[in-house]
Design an enzyme around this catalytic site. Sequence first.
Site, PDB file in Angstrom:
ATOM      1  CE  LYS A 119       5.868  -0.869  10.094  1.00 37.21           C
ATOM      2  NZ  LYS A 119       4.900  -0.180   9.256  1.00 37.21           N
TER       3      LYS A 119
ATOM      4  CD  GLU B 186       9.219  -5.937   7.253  1.00 35.97           C
ATOM      5  OE1 GLU B 186       8.994  -4.827   6.726  1.00 35.97           O
ATOM      6  OE2 GLU B 186       8.940  -6.216   8.441  1.00 35.97           O
TER       7      GLU B 186
ATOM      8  CD  GLU C 169      -1.939  -4.285  11.466  1.00 37.83           C
ATOM      9  OE1 GLU C 169      -2.556  -4.157  10.400  1.00 37.83           O
ATOM     10  OE2 GLU C 169      -0.721  -4.529  11.502  1.00 37.83           O
TER      11      GLU C 169
ATOM     12  CE  LYS D 202      -3.479   2.378   2.716  1.00 41.05           C
ATOM     13  NZ  LYS D 202      -4.470   2.354   3.772  1.00 41.05           N
TER      14      LYS D 202
ATOM     15  N   GLY E   8      -4.854  -1.714   4.935  1.00 39.02           N
ATOM     16  CA  GLY E   8      -4.027  -2.860   4.540  1.00 39.02           C
ATOM     17  C   GLY E   8      -4.699  -4.199   4.808  1.00 39.02           C
ATOM     18  NE  ARG E   9      -6.530  -3.669  10.893  1.00 38.71           N
ATOM     19  CZ  ARG E   9      -5.887  -2.502  10.976  1.00 38.71           C
ATOM     20  NH1 ARG E   9      -4.752  -2.320  10.341  1.00 38.71           N
ATOM     21  NH2 ARG E   9      -6.394  -1.520  11.695  1.00 38.71           N
TER      22      ARG E   9
ATOM     23  CG  HIS F 209      -4.470 -35.079  17.039  1.00 41.65           C
ATOM     24  ND1 HIS F 209      -4.703 -36.262  17.688  1.00 41.65           N
ATOM     25  CD2 HIS F 209      -5.417 -34.985  16.069  1.00 41.65           C
ATOM     26  CE1 HIS F 209      -5.735 -36.881  17.119  1.00 41.65           C
ATOM     27  NE2 HIS F 209      -6.192 -36.122  16.131  1.00 41.65           N
TER      28      HIS F 209
HETATM   29  O1  F6P Z   1       3.140  -3.132   9.829  1.00 35.13           O
HETATM   30  C1  F6P Z   1       1.765  -3.109   9.701  1.00 35.13           C
HETATM   31  C2  F6P Z   1       1.310  -2.767   8.311  1.00 35.13           C
HETATM   32  O2  F6P Z   1       1.248  -1.384   8.168  1.00 35.13           O
HETATM   33  C3  F6P Z   1      -0.025  -3.437   8.028  1.00 35.13           C
HETATM   34  O3  F6P Z   1      -1.088  -2.753   8.509  1.00 35.13           O
HETATM   35  C4  F6P Z   1       0.030  -3.580   6.553  1.00 35.13           C
HETATM   36  O4  F6P Z   1      -0.907  -4.521   6.140  1.00 35.13           O
HETATM   37  C5  F6P Z   1       1.448  -4.013   6.352  1.00 35.13           C
HETATM   38  O5  F6P Z   1       2.176  -3.270   7.308  1.00 35.13           O
HETATM   39  C6  F6P Z   1       2.025  -3.814   4.994  1.00 35.13           C
HETATM   40  O6  F6P Z   1       2.022  -2.475   4.572  1.00 35.13           O
HETATM   41  P1  F6P Z   1       2.199  -2.078   3.072  1.00 35.13           P
HETATM   42  O7  F6P Z   1       1.104  -2.695   2.279  1.00 35.13           O
HETATM   43  O8  F6P Z   1       2.156  -0.585   3.041  1.00 35.13           O
HETATM   44  O9  F6P Z   1       3.534  -2.597   2.607  1.00 35.13           O
END
Ligand code: F6P
Length: 543
Positions: free
Chosen positions: A509, A209, A349, A203, A263-264, A381
């Site tokens: 972060k 990452e 979240e 987003k 995002g979620r 289990h």
């Molecule tokens: O670290 C949390 C977050 O901001 C989430 O809410 C989001 O889904 C994820 O990181 C990834 O963010 P982006 O889509 O901006 O890379």
Amino acid sequence: MPVSLAVAKLMEEYNRFSSTTLNELFDKDEKRAEKYTIEFSDLMYDYSKNRFDDKVLDALFDLAEEHNLKARINDMFEGKKINVSENRAVLHTALRNFSGESVYVDGKDVMPDILRVQEKMKVFSDAVRSGEFRGATGKKLTNIVNIGIGGSDLGPYMVTTALRKYWADDIECYFISNIDGTACAEVLKRINPEETLFIVASKTFTTIETLTNARTCREWLVKALGEDAVKNHFVALSTNAKEVEKFGIDINNMFEFWDFVGGRYSLWSAIGLSIALAVGYDNFIELLKGAEAMDIHFRNAPLRENIPVIMALLGIWYNDYYNLHRYAVIPYNQYMKFLPSYLQQLDMESNGKSVRLDNKKITDYATGPVLFGGAGTDVQHSFFQLLHQGTAAVPVDFIIPAISQNETGKHHLILLANVLAQAEALMKGKTLEEVEAELRASGKNEEEIEKIKYNKVFEGNRPSNMFIIKKLTPFTLGMLIAMYEHKVYTQGVIWEIDSFDQWGVELGKQLALKILPELESDELKKHDGSTENLIKRIKQIRG
Ligand code: F6P
């Protein structure tokens, strides 16, 4: 949920009701199961195995009314800025709005843009699947690699896994999320660059990452096929065109979405491109239509017949009155094995907050519970021991399709028998008298019985919801996901929190950015003693 008339009433109800057991409730009312079951489309929701009676329910619905829930639901659908701390509308529902009606944010209809991007997704996914759009060397793109994290990973990963049965035969999907180089390495060693489409899903397009993984994959591709190949092998899903260009992906290869999609809550947007590629655009639309059906139900059904509202209120009843701050979701379906991980982000979240919308610190009630789960029967289990005999109850959601997509021999009947048995066992338990009688009947003597009998008692009275879908399809899956989204929002309304921001992920972060250069050089900044020592030792170990 500050103290109010409804809260005080619920406290009274708790004092009156809490010693009543589920077994007693069923003994008293032989119609209880019928009375507390809702059938909606291909979904059946049985909430009768929960600890409540009509008076408790009345008080819970009063609580919802007191929070103007109906109006707050409309606020979301109408594009009001209910994400207060980020000053944003929350309109994942507009992404699955097939009514033809406009939805406005700041006076602008968002539907034309949504429909434009959907059309672009359709054209692109059709072209890749048919082989009309090919890789730089002319090969069909059959390896789809989604690079994203959090909402840009968990939604598409969970849905593509759940809809495995619908994948095109020649398509394989991979998901790279973790910054651990292993995630990239293990995917890259399996795929042929000529046949691979990388989808960089972010987003913000600033997530360390995702960008690090995307750079590694880009280098790998360029090494194999040259710089010019990037335009055939990389697309971006983002709200941030500037950063996408900076990364080196042509804007024509970007599928956009907007700030009003959290995002979620984004799998319904361009973030769902990997889903459309795997299962075909028509099935992606079916998924959205299932969600839309649940949206219409959530918006229009009276509170007392409203599935997400009932789920939310029962969750609040357990969380804030019984003090059960945990919650398990168990799909009895192998394809849905990642649903609990997906719901973990959605729920935790969204509602893992301790500041109210009016900026007051929450000190006197609990918000979001810890959510966990896994696929049945596997988890029977592992952690089910604790569900049955741990010191406190864990409310459970069981989910199962009545008809399997793989009706092989007796497998599905055994699976069905297990889910029903677990819910029954949790509720009914087994008394000491029953245990003693059973042990006597098996030939044990009194001394042996005395030694073991308490270990075999099941307290019971452990609540659960049962969701039966006819079959796992894109439509029913869409319904289920939207149902949980709306449950989460309803709880957020009652807890008076912002369910759509996520400031709690920021501090870690920031600190990681401070520590990184210290690991790369001799520099060492001021930290707490433990962190400083760990940095030093790691540097020594790594040489
Ligand atoms: O670290 C949390 C977050 O901001 C989430 O809410 C989001 O889904 C994820 O990181 C990834 O963010 P982006 O889509 O901006 O890379």
